[in-house]
Write a protein that holds these residues in place. Sequence first.
Motif, PDB file in Angstrom:
ATOM      1  N   SER A   1       0.659  -1.316  -0.471  1.00  0.00           N
ATOM      2  CA  SER A   1       0.223   0.125   0.303  1.00  0.00           C
ATOM      3  C   SER A   1       0.983   2.220   0.137  1.00  0.00           C
ATOM      4  CB  SER A   1      -1.066  -0.126   1.420  1.00  0.00           C
ATOM      5  OG  SER A   1      -1.888   1.107   1.544  1.00  0.00           O
TER       6      SER A   1
ATOM      7  N   ARG B   1     -11.496   2.474  10.840  1.00  0.00           N
ATOM      8  CA  ARG B   1     -10.594   1.639  10.315  1.00  0.00           C
ATOM      9  C   ARG B   1     -11.761   1.650   8.882  1.00  0.00           C
ATOM     10  NH1 ARG B   1      -8.265  -1.914  12.566  1.00  0.00           N
ATOM     11  NH2 ARG B   1      -7.388  -2.086  14.396  1.00  0.00           N
ATOM     12  N   GLU B   2     -12.286   2.026   8.599  1.00  0.00           N
ATOM     13  CA  GLU B   2     -13.128   2.612   6.776  1.00  0.00           C
ATOM     14  C   GLU B   2     -12.293   3.837   6.832  1.00  0.00           C
ATOM     15  OE1 GLU B   2     -16.511   3.904   8.175  1.00  0.00           O
ATOM     16  OE2 GLU B   2     -17.426   1.983   9.286  1.00  0.00           O
TER      17      GLU B   2
ATOM     18  N   LEU C   1      -8.642   5.237   4.630  1.00  0.00           N
ATOM     19  CA  LEU C   1      -7.062   5.012   4.790  1.00  0.00           C
ATOM     20  C   LEU C   1      -6.334   6.557   5.212  1.00  0.00           C
ATOM     21  CD1 LEU C   1      -4.605   2.912   4.193  1.00  0.00           C
ATOM     22  CD2 LEU C   1      -5.410   4.051   1.517  1.00  0.00           C
ATOM     23  N   PHE C   2      -5.861   6.150   6.026  1.00  0.00           N
ATOM     24  CA  PHE C   2      -4.382   6.838   6.524  1.00  0.00           C
ATOM     25  C   PHE C   2      -3.190   6.408   6.864  1.00  0.00           C
ATOM     26  CE2 PHE C   2      -4.401   6.447  11.173  1.00  0.00           C
ATOM     27  CZ  PHE C   2      -5.971   6.086  11.105  1.00  0.00           C
ATOM     28  N   GLY C   3      -2.397   7.520   7.085  1.00  0.00           N
ATOM     29  CA  GLY C   3      -0.903   7.280   7.648  1.00  0.00           C
ATOM     30  C   GLY C   3       0.157   7.594   6.891  1.00  0.00           C
ATOM     31  N   LYS C   4       1.710   6.582   7.514  1.00  0.00           N
ATOM     32  CA  LYS C   4       2.944   7.281   6.078  1.00  0.00           C
ATOM     33  C   LYS C   4       2.823   6.690   5.175  1.00  0.00           C
ATOM     34  CE  LYS C   4       4.891   4.771   9.585  1.00  0.00           C
ATOM     35  NZ  LYS C   4       6.433   3.940  10.935  1.00  0.00           N
ATOM     36  N   THR C   5       3.582   7.824   4.685  1.00  0.00           N
ATOM     37  CA  THR C   5       3.660   7.648   2.887  1.00  0.00           C
ATOM     38  C   THR C   5       5.100   7.966   2.678  1.00  0.00           C
ATOM     39  OG1 THR C   5       2.907   7.955   0.691  1.00  0.00           O
ATOM     40  CG2 THR C   5       2.418   9.483   2.014  1.00  0.00           C
TER      41      THR C   5
ATOM     42  N   THR D   1     -10.636  -2.049   1.937  1.00  0.00           N
ATOM     43  CA  THR D   1     -11.530  -1.432   2.354  1.00  0.00           C
ATOM     44  C   THR D   1     -11.389  -0.233   2.890  1.00  0.00           C
ATOM     45  OG1 THR D   1     -11.732  -2.790   4.855  1.00  0.00           O
ATOM     46  CG2 THR D   1     -12.945  -3.807   2.489  1.00  0.00           C
ATOM     47  N   ARG D   2     -10.450   0.053   2.776  1.00  0.00           N
ATOM     48  CA  ARG D   2     -11.036   1.344   3.166  1.00  0.00           C
ATOM     49  C   ARG D   2     -10.633   2.863   2.229  1.00  0.00           C
ATOM     50  NH1 ARG D   2      -6.794   0.328   7.247  1.00  0.00           N
ATOM     51  NH2 ARG D   2      -7.106  -1.238   8.832  1.00  0.00           N
TER      52      ARG D   2
ATOM     53  N   ALA E   1      -5.406  -1.615   2.376  1.00  0.00           N
ATOM     54  CA  ALA E   1      -5.725  -0.822   2.473  1.00  0.00           C
ATOM     55  C   ALA E   1      -7.360  -1.149   1.639  1.00  0.00           C
ATOM     56  CB  ALA E   1      -5.456  -0.013   1.383  1.00  0.00           C
TER      57      ALA E   1
ATOM     58  N   SER F   1       2.685   7.060  15.627  1.00  0.00           N
ATOM     59  CA  SER F   1       3.351   6.408  14.524  1.00  0.00           C
ATOM     60  C   SER F   1       4.625   7.471  14.165  1.00  0.00           C
ATOM     61  CB  SER F   1       2.452   6.958  13.109  1.00  0.00           C
ATOM     62  OG  SER F   1       1.444   5.859  13.207  1.00  0.00           O
TER      63      SER F   1
ATOM     64  N   ILE G   1       0.008   3.807   1.638  1.00  0.00           N
ATOM     65  CA  ILE G   1      -0.062   4.643   2.459  1.00  0.00           C
ATOM     66  C   ILE G   1      -0.046   3.697   3.625  1.00  0.00           C
ATOM     67  CG2 ILE G   1      -1.724   5.670   3.912  1.00  0.00           C
ATOM     68  CD1 ILE G   1      -2.623   7.500   1.834  1.00  0.00           C
ATOM     69  N   GLU G   2       0.442   3.362   4.684  1.00  0.00           N
ATOM     70  CA  GLU G   2       0.641   2.763   6.041  1.00  0.00           C
ATOM     71  C   GLU G   2       0.071   3.024   7.081  1.00  0.00           C
ATOM     72  OE1 GLU G   2       4.544   0.965   8.365  1.00  0.00           O
ATOM     73  OE2 GLU G   2       4.843   1.643   6.984  1.00  0.00           O
ATOM     74  N   SER G   3      -1.117   2.167   7.002  1.00  0.00           N
ATOM     75  CA  SER G   3      -1.641   2.731   8.158  1.00  0.00           C
ATOM     76  C   SER G   3      -1.156   2.406   9.851  1.00  0.00           C
ATOM     77  CB  SER G   3      -3.224   1.557   8.398  1.00  0.00           C
ATOM     78  OG  SER G   3      -3.880   2.077   9.302  1.00  0.00           O
ATOM     79  N   PRO G   4      -1.317   3.098  10.136  1.00  0.00           N
ATOM     80  CA  PRO G   4      -0.658   1.970  11.808  1.00  0.00           C
ATOM     81  C   PRO G   4      -1.681   1.755  12.806  1.00  0.00           C
ATOM     82  CG  PRO G   4      -1.594   4.707  11.720  1.00  0.00           C
ATOM     83  CD  PRO G   4      -2.150   4.196  10.604  1.00  0.00           C
ATOM     84  N   LEU G   5      -3.449   1.430  11.990  1.00  0.00           N
ATOM     85  CA  LEU G   5      -3.949   0.475  12.709  1.00  0.00           C
ATOM     86  C   LEU G   5      -3.897  -1.214  12.093  1.00  0.00           C
ATOM     87  CD1 LEU G   5      -7.383   2.151  12.337  1.00  0.00           C
ATOM     88  CD2 LEU G   5      -5.665   2.185  13.744  1.00  0.00           C
TER      89      LEU G   5
END
Lengths: 200, 168
Positions: free
Chosen positions: A186, B150-151, B153-157, A198-199, A196, B131, A188-192
């Motif tokens: 992905s 959880r629905e 999409l976010f985070g590191k890129t 279903t997001r 990706a 993070s 974008i690497e989710s912290p959760l």
Amino acid sequence: VVTTRPAGARTVSRTPVVPAVRRRGPGSAVAILACIGLVFGAGAAASRWLGGEEARIGRRLEAMAGVFNRVNDQSGLRRLATAAELGRYFSEDVNVSIGPRRIAGREHLVAAVVQIDAGVSDLRISLGNLDLELSPDGLTATAACTIRASGRVRATDERWREMAELEFDLRKAPHGWEVATVRSASAIESPLGGTAGTRR
Amino acid sequence: MRGDASMSRFGGMETATPMARLFRGALVILLAVLVFRFVLLPLRLEGVSMLPTYEDGSWKFANRLAYVLDEPRRGDIVAVRMAGGGSVYVKRIVGLPGERVAFVAGIAHVDGRPLEEPYVQRRSAWQVPESQLGPDEFFVVGDNRGMGAREHLFGKTKRRRIAGKLLW
């Protein structure tokens, strides 16, 4: 049109390009268009020459996606036969790791493909462009691409679409490139954690 | 005589020949190919993660040259390139390289301090562990924090994944 003609000198034209085309007639316009076409053609040829191995790997993966789509269209023995054909694109010791699912070995992979029932009819997958890295010896490669899957949810007949990024490790074999590893990726690497898929 | 020629040339009174029109058309096409290949990335948005800033189905452009001389900044809305480059995610940058980002009760915290985000209209009580961003990593997230974490999409890129900055 402005021209100057000093005594004994040749004619000098200061005409801008487009009016010059108008004045000189269709021949020069065709020549200019031919030049533009030549530049584009040379660019395309250079791109094909430079991307030779990439193009081969891309075609191989496209063909693999095509066989996968055929498996989904079929049932019974024909489905088994086509799934076995799909196995030719993978190495004997292929490792697949997509989300929480892990599959090791070509036979297990083919069996898993035969059993796929995502609750979606007319399931189609297509591959986008490839990000490709070839090893210096040209015998292995890593390819990443975004796969689009679409179909209709059987229960509701609604249209369904999904995108996922996958990475492939490939090895060059006598009959062509074969896939040794498939894993989800992905941008974008989710912290959760998780994928990706279903997001939004 | 020269004045007459100029009038004729730039006054728009002449009718272009078919070949001249063809030539102009080819130039326009060439220019469009260059602009859309190297400068502007046209985007059709799908999804609700950037509400209320961007509606689902709206058309936008990303400027591919925005970060040639400059680095992405906090608050920028960027196109994050998926593998192969055919599709992108559109998200907002909230964390910069080297920073720590977390969400506490729906509020983004950067290096332990709450981040002011006037563009966020609705918030769910996101609880997201901290993070640590690497030297070439940015933290991106959509403006729609009303949806479940959880629905969304976010985070590191990675920096190399940022394809451009949205124009408006």
